[in-house]
Design a protein around this motif. Structure first.
Motif, PDB file in Angstrom:
ATOM      1  N   GLY A  52       0.829  -1.200   0.000  1.00  0.00           N
ATOM      2  CA  GLY A  52       0.000   0.000   0.000  1.00  0.00           C
ATOM      3  C   GLY A  52       0.862   1.247   0.000  1.00  0.00           C
ATOM      4  O   GLY A  52       2.080   1.195  -0.170  1.00  0.00           O
ATOM      5  N   TRP A  55       3.651   2.327  -2.668  1.00  0.00           N
ATOM      6  CA  TRP A  55       3.829   1.114  -3.465  1.00  0.00           C
ATOM      7  C   TRP A  55       2.502   0.478  -3.886  1.00  0.00           C
ATOM      8  O   TRP A  55       2.480  -0.675  -4.301  1.00  0.00           O
ATOM      9  N   LYS A  56       1.415   1.215  -3.791  1.00  0.00           N
ATOM     10  CA  LYS A  56       0.113   0.665  -4.162  1.00  0.00           C
ATOM     11  C   LYS A  56       0.159   0.115  -5.589  1.00  0.00           C
ATOM     12  O   LYS A  56       0.676   0.758  -6.495  1.00  0.00           O
ATOM     13  N   GLY A  57      -0.354  -1.078  -5.778  1.00  0.00           N
ATOM     14  CA  GLY A  57      -0.336  -1.738  -7.073  1.00  0.00           C
ATOM     15  C   GLY A  57       0.805  -2.734  -7.209  1.00  0.00           C
ATOM     16  O   GLY A  57       0.797  -3.580  -8.085  1.00  0.00           O
TER      17      GLY A  57
END
Length: 93
Positions: A52, A55-57
């Motif tokens: 999350g 670094w989301k994704g």
């Protein structure tokens, strides 16, 4: 079969890692190549998880007590892009 793309410069990082982490990374690549990221979730030792925040994704898998591989899965293609193998340091570079 999945294609694994490694970020430019990752090989330099891998050379500096402990031998056990390198072996675990090679095993990680074998599993992803054959089964994709879904295969990692079947092996609890990798503790594959979504990240999350900044670094989301992206996703992370354990390569040992301290080391993680950070990667990105492309949904429309069978491609996994390895961003970094890091000592549990998730700061963006």
């Amino acid at each position: 079969m999945w294609q694994i793309l490694e970020k430019k410069g990752l090989r330099k990082t891998l050379v500096k890692l402990p031998l056990e982490v390198k072996k675990r990374y090679e095993k990680w690549k074998d599993i992803v190549h054959l089964s994709g990221p879904g295969g990692l979730r079947l092996i609890k030792g990798f503790h594959d998880e979504a990240l999350g925040g900044k670094w989301k994704g992206h996703r992370s898998s354990r390569l040992g007590d301290r080391y993680r591989v950070i990667y990105l899965k492309e949904d429309d293609h069978l491609i996994v892009k390895v961003i970094d193998v890091t000592a549990h340091d998730y700061r963006r570079k």
